[in-house]
Motif scaffolding. Structure first.
Motif, PDB file in Angstrom:
ATOM      1  N   VAL A 122       0.845  -1.201   0.000  1.00 35.67           N
ATOM      2  CA  VAL A 122       0.000   0.000   0.000  1.00 35.67           C
ATOM      3  C   VAL A 122       0.879   1.249   0.000  1.00 35.67           C
ATOM      4  O   VAL A 122       0.614   2.212  -0.731  1.00 35.67           O
ATOM      5  CB  VAL A 122      -0.959   0.001   1.205  1.00 35.67           C
ATOM      6  N   LEU A 123       1.930   1.236   0.806  1.00 41.07           N
ATOM      7  CA  LEU A 123       2.859   2.366   0.824  1.00 41.07           C
ATOM      8  C   LEU A 123       3.544   2.519  -0.529  1.00 41.07           C
ATOM      9  O   LEU A 123       3.724   3.647  -1.025  1.00 41.07           O
ATOM     10  CB  LEU A 123       3.897   2.186   1.923  1.00 41.07           C
ATOM     11  N   GLU A 124       3.909   1.407  -1.153  1.00 40.22           N
ATOM     12  CA  GLU A 124       4.542   1.468  -2.469  1.00 40.22           C
ATOM     13  C   GLU A 124       3.583   2.054  -3.503  1.00 40.22           C
ATOM     14  O   GLU A 124       3.986   2.872  -4.344  1.00 40.22           O
ATOM     15  CB  GLU A 124       5.008   0.070  -2.881  1.00 40.22           C
ATOM     16  N   ALA A 125       2.320   1.666  -3.440  1.00 34.57           N
ATOM     17  CA  ALA A 125       1.336   2.243  -4.351  1.00 34.57           C
ATOM     18  C   ALA A 125       1.229   3.749  -4.147  1.00 34.57           C
ATOM     19  O   ALA A 125       1.220   4.530  -5.113  1.00 34.57           O
ATOM     20  CB  ALA A 125      -0.028   1.577  -4.137  1.00 34.57           C
ATOM     21  N   MET A 126       1.168   4.177  -2.909  1.00 27.70           N
ATOM     22  CA  MET A 126       1.097   5.605  -2.610  1.00 27.70           C
ATOM     23  C   MET A 126       2.344   6.327  -3.109  1.00 27.70           C
ATOM     24  O   MET A 126       2.265   7.453  -3.620  1.00 27.70           O
ATOM     25  CB  MET A 126       0.922   5.799  -1.104  1.00 27.70           C
ATOM     26  N   HIS A 127       3.483   5.698  -2.953  1.00 29.61           N
ATOM     27  CA  HIS A 127       4.743   6.282  -3.427  1.00 29.61           C
ATOM     28  C   HIS A 127       4.680   6.608  -4.913  1.00 29.61           C
ATOM     29  O   HIS A 127       5.205   7.635  -5.358  1.00 29.61           O
ATOM     30  CB  HIS A 127       5.880   5.293  -3.146  1.00 29.61           C
ATOM     31  N   PHE A 128       4.004   5.749  -5.670  1.00 36.88           N
ATOM     32  CA  PHE A 128       3.875   5.961  -7.117  1.00 36.88           C
ATOM     33  C   PHE A 128       2.609   6.736  -7.485  1.00 36.88           C
ATOM     34  O   PHE A 128       2.236   6.806  -8.660  1.00 36.88           O
ATOM     35  CB  PHE A 128       3.920   4.622  -7.842  1.00 36.88           C
ATOM     36  N   GLY A 129       1.935   7.302  -6.487  1.00 41.57           N
ATOM     37  CA  GLY A 129       0.766   8.126  -6.756  1.00 41.57           C
ATOM     38  C   GLY A 129      -0.474   7.352  -7.132  1.00 41.57           C
ATOM     39  O   GLY A 129      -1.389   7.896  -7.766  1.00 41.57           O
ATOM     40  N   ILE A 130      -0.546   6.079  -6.736  1.00 33.25           N
ATOM     41  CA  ILE A 130      -1.664   5.215  -7.106  1.00 33.25           C
ATOM     42  C   ILE A 130      -2.659   5.154  -5.947  1.00 33.25           C
ATOM     43  O   ILE A 130      -2.272   4.875  -4.808  1.00 33.25           O
ATOM     44  CB  ILE A 130      -1.165   3.790  -7.433  1.00 33.25           C
ATOM     45  N   ASP A 168      -3.837   3.116   8.751  1.00 29.74           N
ATOM     46  CA  ASP A 168      -3.083   4.303   9.156  1.00 29.74           C
ATOM     47  C   ASP A 168      -2.276   4.914   8.021  1.00 29.74           C
ATOM     48  O   ASP A 168      -1.711   5.997   8.187  1.00 29.74           O
ATOM     49  CB  ASP A 168      -2.115   3.943  10.297  1.00 29.74           C
ATOM     50  N   LEU A 169      -2.199   4.240   6.872  1.00 30.28           N
ATOM     51  CA  LEU A 169      -1.289   4.693   5.823  1.00 30.28           C
ATOM     52  C   LEU A 169      -1.845   5.829   4.968  1.00 30.28           C
ATOM     53  O   LEU A 169      -1.185   6.858   4.828  1.00 30.28           O
ATOM     54  CB  LEU A 169      -0.879   3.510   4.949  1.00 30.28           C
ATOM     55  N   PRO A 170      -3.004   5.692   4.350  1.00 32.36           N
ATOM     56  CA  PRO A 170      -3.451   6.757   3.430  1.00 32.36           C
ATOM     57  C   PRO A 170      -3.986   7.979   4.160  1.00 32.36           C
ATOM     58  O   PRO A 170      -4.515   7.883   5.270  1.00 32.36           O
ATOM     59  CB  PRO A 170      -4.556   6.075   2.619  1.00 32.36           C
ATOM     60  N   SER A 171      -3.847   9.136   3.521  1.00 34.17           N
ATOM     61  CA  SER A 171      -4.450  10.352   4.068  1.00 34.17           C
ATOM     62  C   SER A 171      -5.907  10.472   3.625  1.00 34.17           C
ATOM     63  O   SER A 171      -6.705  11.175   4.246  1.00 34.17           O
ATOM     64  CB  SER A 171      -3.668  11.582   3.603  1.00 34.17           C
ATOM     65  N   ASP A 172      -6.254   9.754   2.553  1.00 36.10           N
ATOM     66  CA  ASP A 172      -7.618   9.782   2.012  1.00 36.10           C
ATOM     67  C   ASP A 172      -8.401   8.600   2.563  1.00 36.10           C
ATOM     68  O   ASP A 172      -8.297   7.479   2.072  1.00 36.10           O
ATOM     69  CB  ASP A 172      -7.566   9.724   0.481  1.00 36.10           C
ATOM     70  N   THR A 173      -9.183   8.853   3.619  1.00 31.14           N
ATOM     71  CA  THR A 173      -9.914   7.765   4.271  1.00 31.14           C
ATOM     72  C   THR A 173     -11.121   7.300   3.468  1.00 31.14           C
ATOM     73  O   THR A 173     -11.739   6.293   3.816  1.00 31.14           O
ATOM     74  CB  THR A 173     -10.385   8.203   5.669  1.00 31.14           C
TER      75      THR A 173
END
Length: 350
Positions: free
Chosen positions: A275-283, A295-300
């Motif tokens: 999930v963190l890797e996806a966020m890193h790539f803007g996914i 706890d990872l995304p800012s978009d709940t």
């Protein structure tokens, strides 16, 4: 600096590509940069990294002295724990969280029994000088067994290790005909891969778009795999669901960069690195609630309760693709919690 001080990094299993193994190997690099002398031990191990030597855990107890630091990675019952706790050195336990055994009993009874046995060991972790957890979720679960103990929270990732070392810009190669969903991780029961397939089967069929689901990861359980293949056929989506198995780093990087959304229906995560890797790539990452991944995304708005809710969200991502900048910025905030100086402060206090 900690010149000439030794750190012994230990886990029962250290295998490159596994979350626990990757963390141990990445931490070894951090400790080397901090000028510690680093030694890695495991009961079972494998790595293709050059200049990395993993020693047999049977040698650990005779190699360590009172001036050294022992770092123990804990995620399942450890037959050496009692012996390690008797060593005269300062000790750090890094807690990945233990998978609830009930989620494994049907398909992985041996692993389920080890997870069940670990519940009897968890109070012993309070004997460590320092407890570090992968997430607040993991720390809260451990606090049920270890009371009156402070926890440090340090995510199990490093910005220079694995996919996170690559540029976060998405792959410019796109094909508007397809909307690709991605899952990355072991294909095991508690990840609820069948729920991914169910969700995918609910997506609307449209002439102008074709949904595809790529499921990436090792497939160690034959009976569970067979069930998944049959289930995809029963739902009529097997032609659009691809089980890739494990991928090279280059192929996995491409799969992330070319995906439109990440999807996980897992029932347990101690952190959830993909999930963190996806966020890193803007996914955008759609996450089933109730695990550390919350706890990872800012978009709940992408944290869901059910398969139906996830299936309802996916088409909206196509119609209005969220800005990847917010995801990337949130990933950077999380990675900042894993800087070398964070670990340096933990070890220097011992």
């Amino acid at each position: 600096m900690a010149i000439n001080r030794n750190i012994f990094i230990y886990a029962p299993d250290i295998h490159e590509g596994d979350a626990v193994g990757n963390h141990c190997l990445g931490l070894a690099q951090v400790c080397s940069r901090l000028d510690y002398n680093v030694y890695i031990y495991a009961q079972r191990y494998s790595t293709q990294m050059q200049a990395v030597s993993i020693l047999n855990a049977s040698e650990l107890v005779t190699s360590i002295s009172s001036d050294d630091i022992l770092f123990v990675s804990y995620s399942i019952y450890d037959s050496l724990l009692d012996e390690l706790l008797l060593l005269p050195c300062n000790k750090v336990c890094y807690y990945h969280d233990v998978t609830p055994y009930e989620l494994l009993e049907a398909y992985e009874p041996v692993t389920a029994e080890l997870c069940k046995k670990s519940l009897q060991q968890l109070p012993l972790l309070g004997k460590f000088n320092r407890l570090v957890a992968t997430s607040h979720f993991s720390a809260n679960r451990l606090s049920e067994f270890v009371r009156d103990h402070n926890f440090d929270i340090v995510p199990p990732v490093f910005e220079d290790f694995g996919l996170l070392k690559y540029d976060s810009k998405p792959n410019p190669i796109t094909n508007s005909k397809y909307f690709d969903l991605l899952y990355v991780g072991r294909i095991v029961p508690h990840k609820k891969i069948e729920d991914l397939i169910s969700c995918f089967s609910l997506l609307p069929a449209k002439d102008d778009i074709q949904y595809r689901l790529f499921i990436v990861g090792s497939m160690p359980n034959y009976e569970y795999n067979k069930m998944l293949f049959n289930y995809a056929r029963q739902l009529g989506v097997s032609a659009k669901v691809t089980f890739t198995g494990t991928l090279s780093e280059a192929d996995l990087l491409y799969r992330f960069q070319s995906s439109d959304a990440y999807l996980t229906m897992s029932l347990h995560e101690g952190f959830c690195i993909p999930v963190l890797e996806a966020m890193h790539f803007g996914i955008p990452a759609i996450i089933r609630c109730g695990t550390a991944a919350d706890d990872l995304p800012s978009d709940t708005t992408l944290i869901v309760d059910s398969v139906d809710e996830a299936a309802a969200i996916i088409p909206t991502l196509r119609e209005k693709t969220p800005s990847g900048t917010a995801y990337t910025q949130r990933a950077e905030q999380i990675l900042a919690q894993t800087r070398d100086e964070i670990w340096g402060a933990i070890f220097s206090d011992l």
